[in-house]
Design a protein around this motif. Structure first.
Motif, PDB file in Angstrom:
ATOM      1  N   GLY A 100       0.801  -1.225   0.000  1.00  0.00           N
ATOM      2  CA  GLY A 100       0.000   0.000   0.000  1.00  0.00           C
ATOM      3  C   GLY A 100       0.827   1.265   0.000  1.00  0.00           C
ATOM      4  O   GLY A 100       2.061   1.244   0.087  1.00  0.00           O
ATOM      5  N   ARG A 101       0.127   2.372  -0.101  1.00  0.00           N
ATOM      6  CA  ARG A 101       0.749   3.702  -0.015  1.00  0.00           C
ATOM      7  C   ARG A 101       0.025   4.502   1.056  1.00  0.00           C
ATOM      8  O   ARG A 101      -1.117   4.189   1.425  1.00  0.00           O
ATOM      9  CB  ARG A 101       0.683   4.424  -1.366  1.00  0.00           C
ATOM     10  CG  ARG A 101       1.494   3.686  -2.406  1.00  0.00           C
ATOM     11  CD  ARG A 101       1.611   4.401  -3.722  1.00  0.00           C
ATOM     12  NE  ARG A 101       2.307   3.550  -4.670  1.00  0.00           N
ATOM     13  CZ  ARG A 101       2.545   3.846  -5.922  1.00  0.00           C
ATOM     14  NH1 ARG A 101       2.128   5.013  -6.415  1.00  0.00           N
ATOM     15  NH2 ARG A 101       3.186   3.018  -6.710  1.00  0.00           N
ATOM     16  N   VAL A 102       0.676   5.563   1.539  1.00  0.00           N
ATOM     17  CA  VAL A 102       0.106   6.285   2.675  1.00  0.00           C
ATOM     18  C   VAL A 102       0.464   7.766   2.605  1.00  0.00           C
ATOM     19  O   VAL A 102       1.536   8.135   2.132  1.00  0.00           O
ATOM     20  CB  VAL A 102       0.601   5.657   4.007  1.00  0.00           C
ATOM     21  CG1 VAL A 102       2.121   5.697   4.101  1.00  0.00           C
ATOM     22  CG2 VAL A 102      -0.021   6.346   5.215  1.00  0.00           C
ATOM     23  N   PHE A 159       8.552   6.416  -4.472  1.00  0.00           N
ATOM     24  CA  PHE A 159       8.236   6.537  -3.042  1.00  0.00           C
ATOM     25  C   PHE A 159       6.782   6.151  -2.814  1.00  0.00           C
ATOM     26  O   PHE A 159       5.929   6.309  -3.682  1.00  0.00           O
ATOM     27  CB  PHE A 159       8.508   7.965  -2.539  1.00  0.00           C
ATOM     28  CG  PHE A 159       7.787   9.036  -3.317  1.00  0.00           C
ATOM     29  CD1 PHE A 159       6.518   9.480  -2.927  1.00  0.00           C
ATOM     30  CD2 PHE A 159       8.353   9.605  -4.449  1.00  0.00           C
ATOM     31  CE1 PHE A 159       5.847  10.461  -3.652  1.00  0.00           C
ATOM     32  CE2 PHE A 159       7.692  10.590  -5.185  1.00  0.00           C
ATOM     33  CZ  PHE A 159       6.436  11.014  -4.776  1.00  0.00           C
ATOM     34  N   ASN A 160       6.501   5.640  -1.614  1.00  0.00           N
ATOM     35  CA  ASN A 160       5.147   5.201  -1.267  1.00  0.00           C
ATOM     36  C   ASN A 160       4.516   6.052  -0.166  1.00  0.00           C
ATOM     37  O   ASN A 160       3.421   5.742   0.303  1.00  0.00           O
ATOM     38  CB  ASN A 160       5.169   3.740  -0.799  1.00  0.00           C
ATOM     39  CG  ASN A 160       5.529   2.794  -1.921  1.00  0.00           C
ATOM     40  OD1 ASN A 160       5.062   2.949  -3.045  1.00  0.00           O
ATOM     41  ND2 ASN A 160       6.383   1.815  -1.634  1.00  0.00           N
ATOM     42  N   VAL A 161       5.232   7.108   0.239  1.00  0.00           N
ATOM     43  CA  VAL A 161       4.750   7.944   1.346  1.00  0.00           C
ATOM     44  C   VAL A 161       4.844   9.419   0.969  1.00  0.00           C
ATOM     45  O   VAL A 161       5.869   9.875   0.448  1.00  0.00           O
ATOM     46  CB  VAL A 161       5.587   7.707   2.631  1.00  0.00           C
ATOM     47  CG1 VAL A 161       5.010   8.510   3.798  1.00  0.00           C
ATOM     48  CG2 VAL A 161       5.648   6.229   2.982  1.00  0.00           C
ATOM     49  N   ILE A 162       3.755  10.150   1.225  1.00  0.00           N
ATOM     50  CA  ILE A 162       3.767  11.613   1.135  1.00  0.00           C
ATOM     51  C   ILE A 162       3.481  12.159   2.531  1.00  0.00           C
ATOM     52  O   ILE A 162       2.596  11.656   3.241  1.00  0.00           O
ATOM     53  CB  ILE A 162       2.711  12.129   0.140  1.00  0.00           C
ATOM     54  CG1 ILE A 162       3.195  11.973  -1.300  1.00  0.00           C
ATOM     55  CG2 ILE A 162       2.379  13.602   0.393  1.00  0.00           C
ATOM     56  CD1 ILE A 162       2.214  12.470  -2.353  1.00  0.00           C
ATOM     57  N   ILE A 163       4.244  13.173   2.927  1.00  0.00           N
ATOM     58  CA  ILE A 163       3.993  13.858   4.204  1.00  0.00           C
ATOM     59  C   ILE A 163       3.526  15.268   3.859  1.00  0.00           C
ATOM     60  O   ILE A 163       4.216  15.997   3.138  1.00  0.00           O
ATOM     61  CB  ILE A 163       5.269  13.910   5.071  1.00  0.00           C
ATOM     62  CG1 ILE A 163       5.936  12.533   5.117  1.00  0.00           C
ATOM     63  CG2 ILE A 163       4.939  14.385   6.486  1.00  0.00           C
ATOM     64  CD1 ILE A 163       7.348  12.558   5.643  1.00  0.00           C
ATOM     65  N   ALA A 164       2.353  15.643   4.337  1.00  0.00           N
ATOM     66  CA  ALA A 164       1.725  16.873   3.845  1.00  0.00           C
ATOM     67  C   ALA A 164       1.110  17.700   4.960  1.00  0.00           C
ATOM     68  O   ALA A 164       0.857  17.213   6.064  1.00  0.00           O
ATOM     69  CB  ALA A 164       0.652  16.524   2.807  1.00  0.00           C
ATOM     70  N   ASN A 165       0.863  18.961   4.611  1.00  0.00           N
ATOM     71  CA  ASN A 165       0.224  19.912   5.514  1.00  0.00           C
ATOM     72  C   ASN A 165      -1.177  20.228   4.999  1.00  0.00           C
ATOM     73  O   ASN A 165      -1.322  20.706   3.871  1.00  0.00           O
ATOM     74  CB  ASN A 165       1.081  21.193   5.561  1.00  0.00           C
ATOM     75  CG  ASN A 165       0.483  22.256   6.444  1.00  0.00           C
ATOM     76  OD1 ASN A 165      -0.598  22.747   6.180  1.00  0.00           O
ATOM     77  ND2 ASN A 165       1.194  22.620   7.489  1.00  0.00           N
TER      78      ASN A 165
END
Length: 418
Positions: free
Chosen positions: A295-297, A358-364
């Motif tokens: 999965g991705r997150v 990449f499988n992860v995004i970190i966002a605001n």
């Protein structure tokens, strides 16, 4: 209509082009009237005999090219779409709203799209319906009357207002679209000993006079600053090392710390350890499990420092990730084939591809809660922390839970709570 003009936030442009292709089976010729094109070239384009099928501009850009846009709309058969249309809700003479409203008169067709049509009250609907039908008074009440109606839940005029606007709007709910329900899990994460002692100290010392504050704007910002400090410590005490000068509320105002709070925070700083916050560790465990299952997150964080720190922590775990927040650049010109740096669109495009690195995004949520679709490849969201803004929270949830999901898709939200 022969042409489509979309006015919206810059983050919506890529989606506009992608959705056109998905709907009609072919790429539209498209032009973005934003900072990559000077005012003169924008005017030349809008006065040309054969503009692109799809033209896009931001609300802010409308101000400087309003007359050229009006010429373009009057010369061709144009549908004007306002995306995130609540941005024109201001009825107090704001220049962005006024300039955008002037585009309505000569448009062949007009559509407004918004998930938050009336965040403050019925008065927010005024400009939306004036734009939809500029030569007809859909709403018979003036702004002052609408404001009064917002203050009184049982105002007798409300049913009449609903009756007036009902022929002119469609409310599309998730249940109407057959979107499978999402699941939520609240995960309680114990603070470390040092983190708990700092949190308790701030709560005991800084919150004692909380009830005694009056409602003046200055003192209100001081009160908010106290709450922000508690929010910061609940996730990552290291944020106390930064002042609140670059942290803003929903109105764009910097939080104001009292002198006594500044002195106290300065004393607290000597007790801040370099330990990895427990929320980061728990988020890392969930991410590893999701990736193991293919999965991705997306990880949502309220403070920029936590976005950067979370990325650094994932790097330590050998998990590649990318960041989306206010400092992430937006593409500045149309058809930009070779970008020298990552932009929001290029990050989203890669994340949504099967070959993503990449499988992860970190966002605001404040910066990217609108106009970004991640639901086709990502079905998991971790909330490292949350602000008090419900609209941003709901919109952030909808990045991965929206129309187009197969019936058997399970969308999962993980809320980390100290």
């Amino acid at each position: 209509v022969d042409y489509l003009l979309i006015v919206g936030p810059l983050s919506s442009f890529g989606s506009g082009e992608n959705e056109y292709e998905e709907c009609f089976g072919e790429k539209a010729t498209s032009t973005r009237l934003i900072s990559g094109m000077n005012k003169e070239n924008k005017a030349i384009y809008l006065h040309s005999l054969s503009p692109s099928i799809l033209t896009m501009t931001s609300y802010q850009s409308v101000i400087s090219i309003k007359d050229d846009l009006k010429f373009y709309i009057s010369r061709h058969k144009v549908m004007v779409v306002l995306d995130e249309a609540h941005k024109i809700k201001n009825t107090k003479g704001a220049i962005t709203a006024e300039s955008t409203m002037e585009l309505a008169a000569n448009a062949k067709s007009r559509v407004v799209l918004t998930g938050t049509p009336a965040p403050n009250g019925y008065e927010d609907l005024s400009n939306l319906f004036k734009f939809i039908w500029p030569d007809r008074k859909v709403i018979s009440y003036n702004v002052g009357q609408l404001q009064n109606m917002s203050k009184t839940i049982e105002d007798e005029r409300v049913p009449d207002l609903i009756k007036q606007i009902s022929p002119f709007f469609i409310r599309v709910r998730k249940s109407d679209l057959g979107i499978p329900e999402a699941t939520s899990e609240i995960i309680k994460v114990d603070m470390s000993e040092s983190q708990r002692s700092i949190y308790d100290a701030i709560e005991d010392v800084m919150m004692t006079d909380f009830e005694g504050f009056d409602d003046s704007p200055y003192l209100q910002r001081i009160k908010e600053a106290k709450m922000i400090r508690l929010q910061q410590v609940a996730t990552n005490p290291e944020l106390l090392n930064q002042s609140l000068a670059n942290v803003y509320n929903d109105e764009g105002e910097a939080f104001e710390e009292s002198e006594s709070d500044k002195v106290f925070i300065n004393e607290i700083r000597k007790f801040i350890s370099k330990e990895t916050p427990n929320k980061f560790i728990k988020a890392g465990e969930i991410v590893k499990d999701i990736i193991k299952q293919g999965g991705r997150v997306i990880i949502w964080a309220n403070f920029i420092k936590n976005i950067e720190r979370m990325k650094a922590y994932l790097d330590q775990l050998g998990i590649p990730s990318s960041q989306l927040y206010g400092a992430t650049p937006i593409e500045s010109s149309d058809n930009n084939a070779e970008l020298m740096y990552e932009t929001r669109e290029s990050i989203v495009k890669e994340f949504n591809s099967k070959e993503s690195s990449f499988n992860v995004i970190i966002a605001n949520p404040f910066a990217v809660a609108e106009s970004i679709s991640l639901h086709k490849m990502c079905h998991n969201a971790i909330y490292l922390e949350r602000s008090f803004n419900a609209a941003h929270f709901i919109q952030s949830k909808d990045r991965i839970h929206r129309y187009g999901l197969p019936a058997d898709t399970i969308t999962r939200y993980y809320y980390l709570v100290s």
